[in-house]
Each structure stands twice: as structure tokens, then as C-alpha cells.
Design a protein around this motif. Structure first.
Motif, PDB file in Angstrom:
ATOM      1  N   PRO A  29       0.841  -1.208   0.000  1.00  0.00           N
ATOM      2  CA  PRO A  29       0.000   0.000   0.000  1.00  0.00           C
ATOM      3  C   PRO A  29       0.870   1.249   0.000  1.00  0.00           C
ATOM      4  N   CYS A  30       0.457   2.225  -0.779  1.00  0.00           N
ATOM      5  CA  CYS A  30       1.252   3.465  -0.912  1.00  0.00           C
ATOM      6  C   CYS A  30       0.308   4.651  -0.984  1.00  0.00           C
ATOM      7  N   ARG A  31       0.655   5.688  -0.271  1.00  0.00           N
ATOM      8  CA  ARG A  31      -0.164   6.893  -0.308  1.00  0.00           C
ATOM      9  C   ARG A  31       0.756   8.100  -0.396  1.00  0.00           C
ATOM     10  N   ASN A  32       0.714   8.769  -1.508  1.00  0.00           N
ATOM     11  CA  ASN A  32       1.517   9.970  -1.712  1.00  0.00           C
ATOM     12  C   ASN A  32       0.614  11.113  -2.136  1.00  0.00           C
ATOM     13  N   SER A  33       0.960  12.290  -1.714  1.00  0.00           N
ATOM     14  CA  SER A  33       0.203  13.473  -2.123  1.00  0.00           C
ATOM     15  C   SER A  33       0.759  14.004  -3.426  1.00  0.00           C
ATOM     16  N   PHE A  34      -0.130  14.253  -4.367  1.00  0.00           N
ATOM     17  CA  PHE A  34       0.297  14.793  -5.652  1.00  0.00           C
ATOM     18  C   PHE A  34       0.715  16.244  -5.452  1.00  0.00           C
ATOM     19  N   PRO A  35       1.789  16.679  -6.093  1.00  0.00           N
ATOM     20  CA  PRO A  35       2.242  18.079  -5.906  1.00  0.00           C
ATOM     21  C   PRO A  35       1.147  19.084  -6.237  1.00  0.00           C
ATOM     22  N   ARG A  36       1.044  20.093  -5.406  1.00  0.00           N
ATOM     23  CA  ARG A  36       0.054  21.152  -5.648  1.00  0.00           C
ATOM     24  C   ARG A  36       0.600  22.080  -6.729  1.00  0.00           C
ATOM     25  N   GLN A  54      -7.360  18.624 -12.287  1.00  0.00           N
ATOM     26  CA  GLN A  54      -7.715  20.038 -12.393  1.00  0.00           C
ATOM     27  C   GLN A  54      -6.613  20.895 -11.772  1.00  0.00           C
ATOM     28  N   ILE A  55      -6.148  21.838 -12.554  1.00  0.00           N
ATOM     29  CA  ILE A  55      -5.089  22.741 -12.101  1.00  0.00           C
ATOM     30  C   ILE A  55      -5.670  24.146 -11.992  1.00  0.00           C
ATOM     31  N   PRO A  56      -5.660  24.736 -10.815  1.00  0.00           N
ATOM     32  CA  PRO A  56      -6.205  26.097 -10.684  1.00  0.00           C
ATOM     33  C   PRO A  56      -5.328  27.123 -11.393  1.00  0.00           C
ATOM     34  N   THR A  57      -5.946  28.185 -11.853  1.00  0.00           N
ATOM     35  CA  THR A  57      -5.207  29.269 -12.496  1.00  0.00           C
ATOM     36  C   THR A  57      -5.103  30.454 -11.538  1.00  0.00           C
ATOM     37  N   VAL A  58      -4.000  31.156 -11.654  1.00  0.00           N
ATOM     38  CA  VAL A  58      -3.772  32.347 -10.838  1.00  0.00           C
ATOM     39  C   VAL A  58      -3.585  33.522 -11.787  1.00  0.00           C
ATOM     40  N   ARG A  59      -4.460  34.513 -11.673  1.00  0.00           N
ATOM     41  CA  ARG A  59      -4.391  35.694 -12.532  1.00  0.00           C
ATOM     42  C   ARG A  59      -3.806  36.854 -11.731  1.00  0.00           C
ATOM     43  N   ILE A  60      -2.566  37.172 -12.046  1.00  0.00           N
ATOM     44  CA  ILE A  60      -1.847  38.182 -11.262  1.00  0.00           C
ATOM     45  C   ILE A  60      -2.591  39.511 -11.241  1.00  0.00           C
ATOM     46  N   GLN A  61      -3.145  39.904 -12.394  1.00  0.00           N
ATOM     47  CA  GLN A  61      -3.762  41.224 -12.476  1.00  0.00           C
ATOM     48  C   GLN A  61      -5.084  41.331 -11.723  1.00  0.00           C
ATOM     49  N   SER A  62      -5.589  40.203 -11.223  1.00  0.00           N
ATOM     50  CA  SER A  62      -6.821  40.260 -10.427  1.00  0.00           C
ATOM     51  C   SER A  62      -6.533  40.592  -8.962  1.00  0.00           C
ATOM     52  N   TYR A  63      -5.245  40.628  -8.589  1.00  0.00           N
ATOM     53  CA  TYR A  63      -4.856  40.954  -7.226  1.00  0.00           C
ATOM     54  C   TYR A  63      -4.527  42.446  -7.126  1.00  0.00           C
ATOM     55  N   SER A  64      -5.114  43.096  -6.157  1.00  0.00           N
ATOM     56  CA  SER A  64      -4.769  44.496  -5.914  1.00  0.00           C
ATOM     57  C   SER A  64      -3.419  44.563  -5.213  1.00  0.00           C
ATOM     58  N   LEU A  65      -2.839  45.748  -5.197  1.00  0.00           N
ATOM     59  CA  LEU A  65      -1.553  45.913  -4.500  1.00  0.00           C
ATOM     60  C   LEU A  65      -1.708  45.612  -3.014  1.00  0.00           C
ATOM     61  N   GLU A  66      -2.875  45.940  -2.463  1.00  0.00           N
ATOM     62  CA  GLU A  66      -3.118  45.671  -1.046  1.00  0.00           C
ATOM     63  C   GLU A  66      -3.141  44.162  -0.771  1.00  0.00           C
ATOM     64  N   GLU A  67      -3.780  43.401  -1.670  1.00  0.00           N
ATOM     65  CA  GLU A  67      -3.817  41.946  -1.506  1.00  0.00           C
ATOM     66  C   GLU A  67      -2.429  41.334  -1.660  1.00  0.00           C
ATOM     67  N   ILE A  68      -1.670  41.858  -2.604  1.00  0.00           N
ATOM     68  CA  ILE A  68      -0.305  41.366  -2.801  1.00  0.00           C
ATOM     69  C   ILE A  68       0.530  41.592  -1.548  1.00  0.00           C
ATOM     70  N   GLN A  69       0.379  42.753  -0.946  1.00  0.00           N
ATOM     71  CA  GLN A  69       1.121  43.059   0.272  1.00  0.00           C
ATOM     72  C   GLN A  69       0.645  42.199   1.436  1.00  0.00           C
ATOM     73  N   GLU A  70      -0.675  42.045   1.576  1.00  0.00           N
ATOM     74  CA  GLU A  70      -1.237  41.281   2.688  1.00  0.00           C
ATOM     75  C   GLU A  70      -0.820  39.812   2.637  1.00  0.00           C
ATOM     76  N   LYS A  71      -0.759  39.239   1.424  1.00  0.00           N
ATOM     77  CA  LYS A  71      -0.433  37.824   1.266  1.00  0.00           C
ATOM     78  C   LYS A  71       1.042  37.593   0.938  1.00  0.00           C
ATOM     79  N   HIS A  72       1.829  38.681   0.916  1.00  0.00           N
ATOM     80  CA  HIS A  72       3.267  38.598   0.658  1.00  0.00           C
ATOM     81  C   HIS A  72       3.548  37.923  -0.686  1.00  0.00           C
TER      82      HIS A  72
END
Length: 225
Positions: free
Chosen positions: A10-17, A48-66
Motif C-alpha cells: 500500500p502506498c499513499r503519496n500526495s500529488f504536488p500542488r 484540475q489545475i487552478p489558475t492564478v491571474r496576477i492582475q486580479s490581485y490588488s496591491l493591497e492583496e499582494i502586500q497582505e499575502k506577501h
């Protein structure tokens, strides 16, 4: 009592995020990308691979989430407003305020320990390079970003490194110019040789025509002019 080993373990591995990052804004970007994976046993699974749209983040969100990795790309959101025919084209004051926010975020990240001084310099350099590409045809905007992001004090070691890089670049340009000049000289010599050959051919043809004319006159054959 002896127990036989199972034929499988038996083997259980997490697929890379994973995620797919889109630096520019596009309304057609889906929330997830789907990929059909067929395993060795023939089973099929939808990944399923989620997409990240950089331009949807405000400068405040970028700062808050580093999300400092996004900062070199935030200037892309200003590119559509570089068209002077737009209803609200970008102004120099708006650009100044925008760049000022970015620089404040980077400095705060250093003060809070999320970035080292070297990483800060790297992000600033990436930001400057992005500005050079985006504002290539807008010299005023490019100069403004350069003014706001260039180091106020340049250490001797940094200055020496930069000067050496400039010298190397000048030497490379010099060598390229010498090579181009040699190619031009070779082309000139080839053209001169071709011209001399054409001149010789023309003289040969002229002499042959004169000989033919004299021969025709000898036998009293009319010669058209």
C-alpha cells in the motif's frame, strides 16, 4: 507461522500542488485547467489545475499575502492605458503614485523579514526591466520609473561591477562593429571585382562589335547603326 508477503505494498503519496500563473489580464482565462491523465492500468482521471491571474490581485492583496513574485508584473495592468485615444489615458502622476506603492511594499517586506536586501534588489531590478519593456515607446514614463527605482547611493563594489559590465558591453559592441566593417569591406571588394569583370566584358564586347563591323564593311555589307 509464516506469512507470505503481499504482492503489492500500500502506498499513499500526495500529488504536488500546482497552479498556472497568468501575468496579463484576459477575460477568457478559466478558473481551472483540466488535464486527462491515463495511468498504467488504463484508468483515466481528470486532473484540475487552478489558475492564478496576477492582475486580479490588488496591491493591497499582494502586500497582505506577501505575493512579492507578482510585483514585477503589476505594471502590465497599466499598458492598456498607454493608448492616448483611451477615455482615461495614464498620467505621469498616476504612474508615480503606483510605483511609489510598489516600492513601499518592497521596503515593508524587507523590514518585516519577508525579503532579504539581496531579494529586494532583485525584485527592483526585475521591476525596472519590466518598465523598460512596457514603456519602450513612452520615454517620459520610463524615465519616471527609473528615477524612482534607481539606488540613491551606489556602493563602490556595485559601481565597479556595473562599470565592468558596461566595459564588457562596449567591447562586445566594438567587436561586433569590427566584424560588420570587415563584412562590408569584403562586400566592397567583391563588388569592385564584379565591376572590373563587367568592365572587361564590356571592352571585349566592344572590340568584338568593332571587328564584326569591319568585316561586314570589307564585304560591302550594309551595317545598321
Amino acid at each position: 507461522m509464516k506469512f507470505s508477503k503481499p504482492s503489492w505494498m500500500p502506498c499513499r503519496n500526495s500529488f504536488p500542488r500546482s497552479a498556472v500563473i497568468y501575468p496579463e489580464k484576459n477575460s477568457r482565462i478559466p478558473d481551472v485547467l483540466r488535464c486527462r491523465i491515463i495511468f498504467q492500468d488504463g484508468s483515466e482521471h481528470i486532473y484540475q489545475i487552478p489558475t492564478v491571474r496576477i492582475q486580479s490581485y490588488s496591491l493591497e492583496e499582494i502586500q497582505e499575502k506577501h505575493l512579492n513574485l507578482f510585483l514585477p508584473y503589476v505594471l502590465l495592468r497599466l499598458r492598456p492605458r498607454l493608448n492616448p485615444k483611451r477615455k482615461s489615458p495614464l498620467t505621469k502622476n498616476e504612474l508615480t503614485a503606483f510605483v511609489d506603492k510598489v516600492m513601499i511594499i518592497l521596503k515593508d517586506e524587507v523590514e518585516q523579514g519577508y525579503l532579504t536586501e539581496q531579494e529586494y534588489d532583485d525584485y527592483v531590478n526585475l521591476f525596472r526591466r519590466a518598465a523598460e519593456n512596457i514603456f519602450e515607446k513612452h520615454a517620459d514614463f520610463e524615465r519616471e520609473v527609473d528615477r524612482m527605482t534607481k539606488p540613491m547611493i551606489e556602493l563602490p563594489s556595485v559601481l565597479q561591477k556595473r562599470l565592468y559590465a558596461e566595459i564588457d558591453s562596449l567591447n562586445a559592441n566594438k567587436e561586433a562593429l569590427i566584424a560588420d566593417n570587415e563584412i562590408l569591406l569584403a562586400d566592397k571588394e567583391a563588388l569592385t571585382a564584379d565591376n572590373e569583370a563587367l568592365t572587361a566584358d564590356n571592352e571585349t564586347l566592344t572590340a568584338e562589335l568593332a571587328r564584326m563591323r569591319a568585316l561586314l564593311e570589307q564585304y560591302h555589307i550594309p551595317v545598321n547603326a
